[in-house]
Write a protein that holds these residues in place. Structure first.
Motif, short mmCIF file in Angstrom:
data_model
loop_
_atom_site.label_atom_id
_atom_site.label_comp_id
_atom_site.label_asym_id
_atom_site.label_seq_id
_atom_site.Cartn_x
_atom_site.Cartn_y
_atom_site.Cartn_z
N LEU A 1 0.84 -1.21 0.00
CA LEU A 1 0.00 0.00 0.00
C LEU A 1 0.87 1.26 0.00
O LEU A 1 0.60 2.22 -0.73
CB LEU A 1 -0.93 -0.01 1.22
N LYS A 2 1.94 1.23 0.80
CA LYS A 2 2.86 2.38 0.84
C LYS A 2 3.52 2.60 -0.52
O LYS A 2 3.71 3.74 -0.96
CB LYS A 2 3.93 2.18 1.92
N LYS A 3 3.87 1.49 -1.20
CA LYS A 3 4.50 1.60 -2.52
C LYS A 3 3.52 2.20 -3.53
O LYS A 3 3.89 3.05 -4.33
CB LYS A 3 4.97 0.21 -2.98
N PHE A 4 2.25 1.78 -3.49
CA PHE A 4 1.24 2.34 -4.40
C PHE A 4 1.07 3.84 -4.14
O PHE A 4 0.94 4.63 -5.09
CB PHE A 4 -0.11 1.63 -4.23
N LEU A 5 1.10 4.24 -2.88
CA LEU A 5 1.01 5.67 -2.56
C LEU A 5 2.25 6.41 -3.07
O LEU A 5 2.15 7.50 -3.65
CB LEU A 5 0.85 5.87 -1.05
N GLN A 6 3.40 5.81 -2.84
CA GLN A 6 4.65 6.43 -3.30
C GLN A 6 4.64 6.60 -4.82
O GLN A 6 5.12 7.60 -5.33
CB GLN A 6 5.83 5.56 -2.86
N ASN A 7 4.09 5.62 -5.53
CA ASN A 7 4.01 5.71 -6.99
C ASN A 7 3.20 6.92 -7.45
O ASN A 7 3.37 7.39 -8.57
CB ASN A 7 3.38 4.44 -7.58
N ARG A 8 2.33 7.39 -6.59
CA ARG A 8 1.49 8.55 -6.91
C ARG A 8 2.03 9.83 -6.27
O ARG A 8 1.40 10.87 -6.33
CB ARG A 8 0.07 8.29 -6.42
N GLY A 9 3.17 9.74 -5.63
CA GLY A 9 3.78 10.92 -5.01
C GLY A 9 3.09 11.32 -3.72
O GLY A 9 3.16 12.47 -3.31
N VAL A 10 2.41 10.37 -3.07
CA VAL A 10 1.66 10.65 -1.85
C VAL A 10 2.38 10.04 -0.66
O VAL A 10 2.78 8.88 -0.70
CB VAL A 10 0.22 10.06 -1.94
N SER A 11 2.55 10.84 0.39
CA SER A 11 3.09 10.30 1.63
C SER A 11 2.03 10.48 2.70
O SER A 11 1.15 11.35 2.59
CB SER A 11 4.39 11.01 2.03
N CYS A 12 2.08 9.67 3.71
CA CYS A 12 1.10 9.76 4.78
C CYS A 12 1.79 9.48 6.11
O CYS A 12 1.66 8.39 6.66
CB CYS A 12 -0.06 8.78 4.52
N PRO A 13 2.51 10.46 6.63
CA PRO A 13 3.23 10.24 7.89
C PRO A 13 2.28 10.01 9.07
O PRO A 13 2.68 9.46 10.07
CB PRO A 13 4.06 11.50 8.07
N THR A 14 1.01 10.44 8.94
CA THR A 14 0.06 10.25 10.05
C THR A 14 -0.70 8.94 9.94
O THR A 14 -1.49 8.62 10.82
CB THR A 14 -0.95 11.42 10.08
N CYS A 15 -0.48 8.18 8.87
CA CYS A 15 -1.15 6.89 8.72
C CYS A 15 -0.48 5.89 9.65
O CYS A 15 0.67 5.50 9.43
CB CYS A 15 -1.07 6.40 7.27
N THR A 16 -1.20 5.49 10.68
CA THR A 16 -0.64 4.55 11.65
C THR A 16 -1.24 3.16 11.52
O THR A 16 -0.69 2.20 12.05
CB THR A 16 -0.86 5.06 13.09
N GLU A 17 -2.34 3.05 10.85
CA GLU A 17 -3.01 1.76 10.67
C GLU A 17 -3.14 1.45 9.19
O GLU A 17 -3.15 2.35 8.35
CB GLU A 17 -4.41 1.79 11.30
N LYS A 18 -3.26 0.18 8.89
CA LYS A 18 -3.44 -0.25 7.50
C LYS A 18 -4.66 0.43 6.89
O LYS A 18 -4.63 0.87 5.74
CB LYS A 18 -3.58 -1.77 7.45
#
Length: 142
Positions: free
Chosen positions: A35-52
């Protein structure tokens, strides 16, 4: 898909959006790192995402974002050719500098026996450099 000015959001008119293989109907089945890789592919980061679940929601929100372009591979470096004498002179200079450092340490009362300064050139390298004669042919050149 969201339309913007006659095309798909984030793409040039007439071009299809890139696909990184996301199964949008089964996001919950992916591992967190995927999921993190898919977000990274879109240039999106989510430092506040603590749960799946946070990552799944963020990915759903970013569904229409274009994928970041894949980095272009660096061109192959040209074949480097070294003049053997220049290389040996450079190594001799380095050996002299290292010997100077050892001498400074000896004057400060530090035992430098067996001391090497990195580069994997310890052991017999210093002796080799002291005795190296660039005018003498090596046995493999004869």
């Amino acid at each position: 898909q969201r339309r913007v000015h006659g095309g798909v959001a984030g793409t040039e008119p007439g071009m299809e959006p890139q696909d990184d293989g996301v199964d949008w109907d089964a996001l919950e089945r992916y591992k967190v790192r995927e999921l993190k890789k898919f977000l990274q592919n879109r240039g999106v980061s989510c430092p506040t995402c603590t749960e799946k679940w946070d990552l799944v929601e963020k990915l759903r929100e970013s569904r229409d974002l274009p994928l970041k372009p894949k980095p272009t591979p660096k061109p192959a470096s040209p074949d480097l050719k070294f003049d053997k004498d220049d290389l040996m002179n450079m190594l001799k200079k380095k050996a002299k500098e290292e010997e100077g450092m050892k001498e400074t340490l000896r004057k400060a009362g530090i035992d430098t026996t067996g001391m090497n300064f990195g580069g994997g050139m310890g052991g017999g390298f210093a002796d080799f450099m002291k005795n190296y004669d660039p005018d003498k042919k090596s046995s493999d050149e004869l």
